[in-house]
Structures are given as C-alpha cells and as structure tokens.
Motif scaffolding. Structure first.
Motif, PDB file in Angstrom:
ATOM      1  N   ARG A   1     -11.878  13.183  19.982  1.00 61.31           N
ATOM      2  CA  ARG A   1     -10.783  14.169  19.377  1.00 61.31           C
ATOM      3  C   ARG A   1     -10.642  13.655  18.062  1.00 61.31           C
ATOM      4  NH1 ARG A   1      -4.701  13.804  22.098  1.00 61.31           N
ATOM      5  NH2 ARG A   1      -4.784  14.029  20.155  1.00 61.31           N
ATOM      6  N   ILE A   2     -10.067  15.076  17.252  1.00 63.23           N
ATOM      7  CA  ILE A   2     -10.134  14.513  15.886  1.00 63.23           C
ATOM      8  C   ILE A   2      -8.324  14.912  15.384  1.00 63.23           C
ATOM      9  CG2 ILE A   2     -10.407  15.095  13.933  1.00 63.23           C
ATOM     10  CD1 ILE A   2     -13.328  15.298  13.941  1.00 63.23           C
ATOM     11  N   GLU A   3      -7.632  14.079  14.682  1.00 60.08           N
ATOM     12  CA  GLU A   3      -6.163  14.837  15.357  1.00 60.08           C
ATOM     13  C   GLU A   3      -6.182  15.458  12.700  1.00 60.08           C
ATOM     14  OE1 GLU A   3      -3.992  13.890  16.725  1.00 60.08           O
ATOM     15  OE2 GLU A   3      -4.660  12.580  17.870  1.00 60.08           O
TER      16      GLU A   3
ATOM     17  N   PHE B   1     -26.146  18.736   8.698  1.00 59.51           N
ATOM     18  CA  PHE B   1     -25.000  18.850   7.266  1.00 59.51           C
ATOM     19  C   PHE B   1     -24.246  18.592   8.050  1.00 59.51           C
ATOM     20  CE2 PHE B   1     -26.473  21.363   3.529  1.00 59.51           C
ATOM     21  CZ  PHE B   1     -27.967  20.622   3.672  1.00 59.51           C
ATOM     22  N   PHE B   2     -23.325  18.229   7.362  1.00 65.41           N
ATOM     23  CA  PHE B   2     -22.078  17.817   7.758  1.00 65.41           C
ATOM     24  C   PHE B   2     -20.853  19.624   8.175  1.00 65.41           C
ATOM     25  CE2 PHE B   2     -23.335  14.214   6.824  1.00 65.41           C
ATOM     26  CZ  PHE B   2     -22.874  12.973   7.251  1.00 65.41           C
ATOM     27  N   GLY B   3     -19.704  19.716   8.424  1.00 69.36           N
ATOM     28  CA  GLY B   3     -18.799  21.046   8.293  1.00 69.36           C
ATOM     29  C   GLY B   3     -18.288  20.862   9.521  1.00 69.36           C
TER      30      GLY B   3
ATOM     31  N   GLU C   1     -18.792   4.666  15.593  1.00 73.71           N
ATOM     32  CA  GLU C   1     -18.200   4.250  14.267  1.00 73.71           C
ATOM     33  C   GLU C   1     -18.760   5.540  13.273  1.00 73.71           C
ATOM     34  OE1 GLU C   1     -21.645   0.669  14.680  1.00 73.71           O
ATOM     35  OE2 GLU C   1     -20.891   0.676  16.016  1.00 73.71           O
ATOM     36  N   CYS C   2     -17.245   6.366  12.883  1.00 78.02           N
ATOM     37  CA  CYS C   2     -17.401   7.144  12.174  1.00 78.02           C
ATOM     38  C   CYS C   2     -15.620   7.023  11.761  1.00 78.02           C
ATOM     39  CB  CYS C   2     -17.364   7.987  12.203  1.00 78.02           C
ATOM     40  SG  CYS C   2     -17.142   9.393  11.873  1.00 78.02           S
ATOM     41  N   VAL C   3     -15.712   6.084  10.307  1.00 75.96           N
ATOM     42  CA  VAL C   3     -14.183   5.778  10.019  1.00 75.96           C
ATOM     43  C   VAL C   3     -13.163   6.482   8.845  1.00 75.96           C
ATOM     44  CG1 VAL C   3     -14.847   3.389  11.528  1.00 75.96           C
ATOM     45  CG2 VAL C   3     -15.100   3.363   9.186  1.00 75.96           C
TER      46      VAL C   3
ATOM     47  N   ALA D   1     -25.700  14.972  18.423  1.00 78.29           N
ATOM     48  CA  ALA D   1     -24.794  15.904  17.774  1.00 78.29           C
ATOM     49  C   ALA D   1     -24.585  15.665  16.309  1.00 78.29           C
ATOM     50  CB  ALA D   1     -24.435  16.231  18.562  1.00 78.29           C
ATOM     51  N   CYS D   2     -24.277  14.468  16.437  1.00 78.48           N
ATOM     52  CA  CYS D   2     -23.557  13.934  15.684  1.00 78.48           C
ATOM     53  C   CYS D   2     -24.452  13.252  13.840  1.00 78.48           C
ATOM     54  CB  CYS D   2     -23.238  12.481  15.811  1.00 78.48           C
ATOM     55  SG  CYS D   2     -22.674  11.332  14.177  1.00 78.48           S
ATOM     56  N   PRO D   3     -24.298  14.432  13.064  1.00 83.58           N
ATOM     57  CA  PRO D   3     -24.895  14.535  12.200  1.00 83.58           C
ATOM     58  C   PRO D   3     -25.074  12.445  11.209  1.00 83.58           C
ATOM     59  CG  PRO D   3     -23.332  16.166  11.337  1.00 83.58           C
ATOM     60  CD  PRO D   3     -22.780  14.746  12.298  1.00 83.58           C
ATOM     61  N   GLY D   4     -23.453  11.772  11.310  1.00 85.50           N
ATOM     62  CA  GLY D   4     -23.533  10.654  10.604  1.00 85.50           C
ATOM     63  C   GLY D   4     -24.584   9.483  11.318  1.00 85.50           C
ATOM     64  N   LEU D   5     -25.167  10.547  12.655  1.00 88.25           N
ATOM     65  CA  LEU D   5     -26.076   9.188  13.138  1.00 88.25           C
ATOM     66  C   LEU D   5     -25.582   8.305  13.481  1.00 88.25           C
ATOM     67  CD1 LEU D   5     -29.637   9.524  12.282  1.00 88.25           C
ATOM     68  CD2 LEU D   5     -28.641  10.984  13.871  1.00 88.25           C
TER      69      LEU D   5
ATOM     70  N   ASN E   1     -12.604   9.537   6.830  1.00 87.97           N
ATOM     71  CA  ASN E   1     -12.393  11.291   6.895  1.00 87.97           C
ATOM     72  C   ASN E   1     -13.003  11.905   5.651  1.00 87.97           C
ATOM     73  OD1 ASN E   1      -9.218   9.432   6.257  1.00 87.97           O
ATOM     74  ND2 ASN E   1      -9.272  10.687   7.509  1.00 87.97           N
ATOM     75  N   ILE E   2     -14.171  12.076   6.827  1.00 81.72           N
ATOM     76  CA  ILE E   2     -14.641  13.099   5.821  1.00 81.72           C
ATOM     77  C   ILE E   2     -15.445  14.637   6.408  1.00 81.72           C
ATOM     78  CG2 ILE E   2     -16.167  11.711   5.411  1.00 81.72           C
ATOM     79  CD1 ILE E   2     -18.188  11.492   8.101  1.00 81.72           C
ATOM     80  N   PRO E   3     -15.208  15.784   6.085  1.00 81.20           N
ATOM     81  CA  PRO E   3     -15.432  17.025   6.575  1.00 81.20           C
ATOM     82  C   PRO E   3     -16.377  16.995   7.677  1.00 81.20           C
ATOM     83  CG  PRO E   3     -16.192  17.286   4.529  1.00 81.20           C
ATOM     84  CD  PRO E   3     -15.642  15.769   4.758  1.00 81.20           C
ATOM     85  N   CYS E   4     -15.928  17.139   9.044  1.00 79.93           N
ATOM     86  CA  CYS E   4     -17.144  16.377   9.619  1.00 79.93           C
ATOM     87  C   CYS E   4     -16.234  16.856  11.020  1.00 79.93           C
ATOM     88  CB  CYS E   4     -17.334  15.877   9.643  1.00 79.93           C
ATOM     89  SG  CYS E   4     -19.309  16.351  10.737  1.00 79.93           S
ATOM     90  N   ASP E   5     -16.942  17.467  12.381  1.00 76.96           N
ATOM     91  CA  ASP E   5     -15.942  17.774  13.771  1.00 76.96           C
ATOM     92  C   ASP E   5     -17.579  18.060  14.795  1.00 76.96           C
ATOM     93  OD1 ASP E   5     -16.275  20.484  13.552  1.00 76.96           O
ATOM     94  OD2 ASP E   5     -13.607  20.479  13.887  1.00 76.96           O
ATOM     95  N   PRO E   6     -18.648  18.120  14.439  1.00 70.36           N
ATOM     96  CA  PRO E   6     -19.671  18.817  15.914  1.00 70.36           C
ATOM     97  C   PRO E   6     -19.745  17.487  16.929  1.00 70.36           C
ATOM     98  CG  PRO E   6     -20.983  17.903  13.928  1.00 70.36           C
ATOM     99  CD  PRO E   6     -19.352  17.991  13.423  1.00 70.36           C
ATOM    100  N   CYS E   7     -18.874  16.799  16.847  1.00 73.29           N
ATOM    101  CA  CYS E   7     -18.950  15.397  17.928  1.00 73.29           C
ATOM    102  C   CYS E   7     -17.702  15.826  18.752  1.00 73.29           C
ATOM    103  CB  CYS E   7     -18.370  14.342  17.433  1.00 73.29           C
ATOM    104  SG  CYS E   7     -17.569  13.951  16.576  1.00 73.29           S
ATOM    105  N   VAL E   8     -16.862  16.784  18.218  1.00 73.69           N
ATOM    106  CA  VAL E   8     -15.691  17.382  19.211  1.00 73.69           C
ATOM    107  C   VAL E   8     -16.060  18.569  20.100  1.00 73.69           C
ATOM    108  CG1 VAL E   8     -13.179  18.195  19.460  1.00 73.69           C
ATOM    109  CG2 VAL E   8     -14.374  16.541  17.382  1.00 73.69           C
TER     110      VAL E   8
HETATM  111  S1  SF4 Z   1     -19.856  13.749  14.658  1.00 74.12           S
HETATM  112 FE1  SF4 Z   1     -20.754  11.783  13.746  1.00 74.12          FE
HETATM  113  S2  SF4 Z   1     -20.580  11.691  11.340  1.00 74.12           S
HETATM  114 FE2  SF4 Z   1     -19.364  13.837  12.060  1.00 74.12          FE
HETATM  115  S3  SF4 Z   1     -16.894  13.509  12.548  1.00 74.12           S
HETATM  116 FE3  SF4 Z   1     -18.024  12.752  14.365  1.00 74.12          FE
HETATM  117  S4  SF4 Z   1     -18.405  11.411  14.439  1.00 74.12           S
HETATM  118 FE4  SF4 Z   1     -18.024  11.390  12.506  1.00 74.12          FE
END
Ligand code: SF4
Ligand SMILES: Cc1cc2nc3c(=O)[nH]c(=O)nc-3n(C[C@H](O)[C@H](O)[C@H](O)COP(=O)(O)OP(=O)(O)OC[C@H]3O[C@@H](n4cnc5c(N)ncnc54)[C@H](O)[C@@H]3O)c2cc1C
Ligand code: SF4
Lengths: 485, 166
Positions: B53-55, A166-168, B33-35, B78-82, B37-44
């Motif tokens: 970084r996510i501004e 999941f995202f978030g 490759e995530c361009v 860690a990226c749910p978007g793969l 504005n989705i509510p997501c930040d586990p990569c950070v």
């Molecule tokens: S975890 Fe993946 S999908 Fe989520 S913001 Fe980072 S790069 Fe994008």
C-alpha cells in the motif's frame, strides 16, 4: 572496448568495413558514428584546438558542442559524433580551423519526396523526444495533422539510450524501460495523421511561422499554423584544470556511446554529480562492465533518489558528498583525477586530496534548456534557476509570448520524461484548439485538465520542489506579460 | 551519516521495513527498502494479493502487510528502484534465502558459490545460488535466490560471481 555482453541490450551493427585514420587502416561498423568507431579502436584525440593546440575528444555526442570536429574525405569541421561511418572513409585528426579544399562539392541529389518547399501543415513539432511525440499523439487523436522534426536518425530523443525502468504510475509507463517507452510512442504515431521527419535539423524559425530545415545537405522550408518547440536540453560543462582533455565526457555522451553504439567509454570512470543522472549512468556503466571508481558530489547531500544510490552502493561504488574534482591528470587523454573534500563555501580542504586511477571522467552536472529557436523567433525569455536556465516565457497552456508557438518538455524547464510526456500532451492539445469545432471544446477541456492533474501529481513530492517553484515563477512572468498587452 | 550522504539506510530506517521474528519464521516475505517520497507506485500494481500500500498519492512510501504477503516475489522485478527483496527465514536451522533483482551479465547458475555483499558493497561471506528466474514477464530483471546463513539474511543485498582464480 566494444561491449560484447549486456544484460539489457543487443547491439545490432552494420557490416564491418575498413576506413583510414591518419593513414592507418582501421575497422568499424558501417552506420555507427565516426567518433564511436574511433573510440572502439582506441582513438580518443580527434582534433587539436585552434589557439593552444590542446588535444580534444568528443564531449556531448549529440552534435551540439563541436568538440569532435575532424577532417573527413578532405572536408574539415565534420561533426564526427553524428556522422555515420562508411567504407573507405579517409578520416584525419584536425589541427586548427582546417582548410576548405578548393574543389566543387558535389550537389546532393534532389529527393522527389522532399521538394524544397514542403508546403503548410497545421502543426509543426520540433524534437521527437517524449515531449514532441506526445504532442503529436495528443493532436493527432483529435484529428489535427502534424509533422515532427528531429535531427537524429531515429525518433525518441533521450529515451533511446535509457535502459533503466522508469518511475511514475501506470499511465506514465512506470516500470517500462526508457528505450521501450520511446518505441511505444513511435508505434502510437504510426496510426495517426503524423509525419516524422528524422535526420532533419530545424535551423531557424522565421516570420509567418516558416521553418528552415536542413536535410541530407539540402535546405527546405515548411510553414505551420502552430509550432511546438520540444527541443530538449544540453549538458552542462564544468571547468577545472585539464577538463578539456579527451576522456572528460558528458553523462549523455557516455550513455550514447555505451547504450547506442555499444562502445565502453573506458575501463574505470570517475562520475561527477550525484543527481539521478549521475547515479543512473553509474549503474549503467557497471552493467556495461565498466568500473566506477567513485561518484563525487559537491553538495553535502546527493540530489538523486536513494533507491538509485543504493543500487551502486551495494555494488561497492562509494558516493562522496562534499567532494569535488580538482583536476584531471594526463597529457593526451585522461590518465587520472585528483578529488578533494570541500567546505561549505566549496573551497577545497587542504590535505584531503586523493588521486584516483581513472581513464574517464564523466560529468553529470545538470542540463540547460535548449531555447535557441524560441530566442531567435523573438519569444520573450527569462532566467529561472529552478528550471535550469533561460526559458521562453510560457503560460499555463505552454504558449510562449509569440502566439501559436508553444514549448514543452526539458526545453520549458529541466524535469523528467514522465513530465515531458504530459507537457507534450498539454501543448499538443493547446495547439490543436484552434482547429477544433465548438462542440469538441468540452472534450478538449477534459483532456487538458487530465494532463494538468497528472503534472500536478508528478510534481507533488519533495523531489518536485524545483519544478513547482520554477513553474510558479513562470506563470507569474507570463501573466505580467499578458497584462502589458 | 544520513542515507542522503552515503546512500546507506540506517538501522532505525530499516527496522519498520522488516517483519517480526514470528512472521519471518512462517515463510518468505517481501522487504521494501524504499523510504523516500518519490513519484512511483508500480509495486502496488504488481502485487496480486494487494499486500503493498501507498498512502495518499503515488508520492507516498510503500508498506507491506506482512500477513497478506506470501513472498511470491512478483513485485521484485516490477520495482524500477530495484529496492524489493524477498527473504525466507523459515528454513532449517541457521539457513535462509534472499531473492534479489540482478540486472548484470553473466547470470550465475544454480549451485554456484558466490560472494555475498551488503548494502555498502562489503563482503559478508558466501552464498549458494538456489534459483535463477528469468521469465519474459520479468522484462530483463532476473531474480536470483541465494541461500545464506540466517544471520546474514537481512544484510545480503548483492553478490559477486566468485572469481575462480582468486
Ligand atoms: S516500485 Fe519500487 S521504487 Fe517505486 S514506490 Fe514501489 S518500492 Fe519504491
Ligand atoms: C541519464 C538520464 C536518465 C534519465 N532518467 C529518467 C527517468 O528515469 N525517468 C524520467 O522520467 N526521466 C528521465 N530522464 C529525463 C528524460 O530523459 C528527459 O527529461 C526527457 O527526455 C525530456 O524529453 P524532451 O522530449 O523534452 O527532450 P529530448 O528527449 O531531449 O528530445 C529533444 C529532441 O529534440 C531534438 N532537437 C533539438 N533541437 C532540434 C532542432 N533544432 N532540429 C531538430 N531536432 C532538434 C533533439 O535532437 C532531441 O531528439 C533521464 C535523463 C538522463 C540524461
Ligand atoms: S512478494 Fe508477492 S505477495 Fe508479497 S508483496 Fe510482493 S507481490 Fe505481493
């Protein structure tokens, strides 16, 4: 058609048992749904329709649409998508309305743990999805006792079939798979004053906040000082020639069949709808070893996240925007589909038809909030397109126009599990307020603004546009009602 | 066609995601490759070096500080978007590796030859499996490292196990 190898799931199955289908001996796993066992054995036609004698398979696989009614052990109209298979069952394809046999049905045995009158609880929560479970956790952490009721045999709602991460952000369990988030929430209620009544349907809500429950074929009553409706949503259908053929399934049904029962819906699927659900279920089909011929989307741009689209594109699945399905082909089951390009007014463009060789058409064309209970209890409702349909009017604390009845999650407007969890929290906190001492109010206010802030952040981006607009309309409607009284 | 019609990022969208030739020549590096504005930040959260970084709030898009990133690959699963890949262009002439998330069965074995696919799922050529990472911490998102010709490194994003009968 059973899935033997899966990258994410291990299917724990009951023992293999024999049953009878239209006089033929078949085998299935005890405890799986009858519809899944039949599907695994290659049976797609479950009944014939009442007026036109059309073949029907299942559509929703969550006991809502009545497409899967069959005659089981002589009893007609059994919902086979939610009825567990047991050894020796006699299952018959049903034609028409079915005939109720002239026999005395055995009375289900009384269960000493569940007397007819279950008494009174401070808080009753209908639905054990992410919203309902989060509501129970929030109230429970403040010491308010609750009962969570769900018609499914296991708690978790939609989460039990979501194999993807999941995202978030961390606090919304980002990067955790849906199935595991469900397990985390269920674990959390274990140490709290929460009872979970699974396998129990709430049939109605009556004056005095009395809930009528159906459990193991018996009626029970339960009264509550506060009620939270976290009943989720139902899948939308799409009308096109032959859209009633067995093999045209809802996306949630496909997920249930493949991720809960471990049965592949078919060999080659056409997906209709490229919102997040259509894109994610396409990816999950590929993971289950099923081919996806294409994803078609009527809008000129798809609605889901690009990252979800990219996963299936690199696996070779075309996404065809400005396209729709014209008709399904086949007589007894889907044997193909015709798609075509459409113009800005959704009119098919002549000469662009393409025939696809598929055995399954999966519809991911949106969800509608389940608002029957709220309606029946007299909560004022409004149609808000941005929220997915008719929704009980609710204020900022998610209370409906009937005092003491709250609503949360997809039932209050179609969004995501992450927002459902926070809305559940907020509803749980709001419902708990009346049981707390004055000195606890400061803490309650703090927790509430934390949840509100979380919701604001999740809805802040461009993909939260509809939810923001819908909730704004809802607040305006609620304050207009407040002004009346 | 935009990426919201066919699901494919355009060249101009990819350029800022890719490090300079000089940086690429120094060692492995993450390409995100995530361009949108989705509510997501586990990569950070996942990067031990603080290179991602996510501004603003989590709805911002991630960017990699290529000088800080050492290509360890911890962000990939860690990226749910793969959507994260690690590319190493520092190898001997003409060769490169691409590490990608692979949530399918069966997993390939080291030494296997596979058919490499582009972002559109088009066949690019062949690759050799160099490494298959499958730790508990990766939570069922194994990372497969493929050795590919250097001029394919920025295009290979998926692969097919090679059909021996074909
Ligand atoms: S975890 Fe993946 S999908 Fe989520 S913001 Fe980072 S790069 Fe994008
Ligand atoms: C394919 C797919 C992918 C998704 N991916 C994501 C994602 O990546 N991230 C994300 O955040 N969200 C995702 N979602 C959305 C998310 O699953 C839902 O928004 C979320 O489950 C809504 O939670 P809920 O608690 O409101 O409802 P539900 O999870 O639907 O739970 C409602 C429960 O109430 C029960 N119920 C209803 N009526 C009654 C009754 N009368 N009596 C007893 N029980 C009743 C139902 O059986 C059900 O168990 C996805 C959804 C789908 C279908
Ligand atoms: S590869 Fe390692 S160092 Fe580079 S961004 Fe990912 S986690 Fe950070």
């Amino acid at each position: 058609m059973r899935i033997t190898e899966h990258p994410i799931l291990k299917f724990e199955k009951g023992p293999l048992v024999e049953f009878e289908h239209d006089g033929r001996k078949l085998k299935g796993h005890e405890g799986e749904s009858i519809a899944a066992a039949l599907h695994a054995a290659g049976v797609r036609v479950l009944r014939h329709s009442i007026k036109l004698d059309r073949p029907r398979g299942f559509f929703c696989a969550i006991g809502r649409c009545s497409s899967c009614l069959m005659t089981v052990d002589g009893v007609p109209n059994v919902m086979t998508c939610v009825t567990a298979l047991s050894a020796g069952m006699r299952i018959e394809t049903q034609t028409g309305k079915g005939i109720i046999p002239d026999v005395h049905f055995p009375t289900p045995p009384t269960d000493p743990d569940y007397p007819r009158d279950l008494g009174n609880v401070p808080l009753a929560i209908v639905g054990a999805g992410p919203a309902g479970l989060s509501a129970a956790i929030a109230a429970g952490q403040l010491g308010v006792r609750s009962v969570v009721i769900d018609e499914n045999p296991v708690p978790g709602g939609q989460l039990i079939k979501q194999t993807h991460m999941f995202f978030g952000s961390k606090e919304h369990h980002a990067r955790v798979r849906g199935i595991d988030i469900g397990a985390i929430l269920v674990k959390e209620i274990e140490d709290l004053p929460v009872d979970c009544l699974t396998g129990t349907t709430v049939l109605g809500l009556y004056p005095g906040r009395m809930l009528a429950l159906l459990r193991n074929g018996r009626l029970h009553r339960l009264t509550a000082d506060s009620v939270i409706l976290a009943t989720g949503a139902s899948e939308n259908m799409l009308a096109f020639p032959n859209s009633d053929l067995p093999g045209v399934y809802g996306a949630g049904a496909v997920q249930t069949l493949m991720n809960v029962d471990g049965v592949a819906p078919g060999k080659r699927v056409l997906m209709i709808g490229a919102g997040n659900i259509g894109l994610i279920v396409s990816y999950q089909l590929l993971q289950a070893g099923v081919e996806v011929a294409a994803v078609v989307e009527g809008l000129p741009e798809f609605g889901g996240y690009h990252v979800h689209a990219a996963k299936i594109r690199r696996a070779g699945v075309p996404i065809m925007t400005s396209h729709t399905v014209l008709r399904a082909l086949g007589t007894d089951r889907v044997e193909g589909a015709v798609i075509s390009k459409i113009d800005g007014d959704w009119r098919p463009i002549e000469g662009t038809e393409v025939e696809l060789d598929v055995d399954t058409i999966c519809l991911a064309v949106g969800l509608t909030p389940n608002c029957e209970l709220a309606s029946q209890f007299g909560c004022d409702e409004a149609y808000v397109a941005e929220l997915g349909g008719r929704v009980a009017i609710h204020d900022a604390s998610l209370e409906t126009t009937v005092p003491g009845v709250h609503i949360a999650g997809d039932a209050s407007g179609i969004e995501e599990a992450s927002t459902a969890m926070l809305e559940g929290r907020l509803a749980g906190l709001s419902a708990a307020a009346k049981f707390l001492h004055d000195r606890e109010m400061g803490e309650l206010t703090r927790l509430r603004s934390e949840a509100e802030e979380g919701l604001r952040a999740l809805r802040a981006g461009p993909f939260g546009k509809h939810a923001r607009a819908g909730k704004r309309k809802m607040l305006a409607l609620a304050s207009a009602r407040g002004g009346d009284s | 066609m935009s990426h919201r019609q066919d699901g494919i990022l355009e060249r101009r969208q990819l350029l800022p995601l890719v490090p300079s030739t000089e940086r690429s020549a120094c060692g492995p590096v993450a390409i995100i490759e995530c361009v949108e504005n989705i509510p997501c930040d586990p990569c950070v959260e996942a990067c031990p070096k603080g290179a991602i970084r996510i501004e603003g709030d989590m709805n911002g898009t991630p960017s990699v500080d290529f000088d800080t990133c050492d290509g360890c690959g911890l962000c990939v699963s860690a990226c749910p978007g793969l959507a994260i890949f690690v590319v190493d262009m520092s190898l001997d002439a003409g060769a490169a590796t691409v590490s990608l998330p692979y949530e399918y069965t069966p997993l390939p074995s080291v030494g296997d030859t596979v058919v490499t696919l582009s972002r559109e799922g088009k066949v690019l050529g062949e690759g050799t499996v160099k490494r298959v990472l499958q730790a508990l911490a990766l939570d069922r998102t194994p990372i497969v490292t493929l050795s590919v010709p250097a001029d394919h490194a920025m295009d290979v994003r998926h692969f097919l196990a090679k059909d021996v009968t074909a």
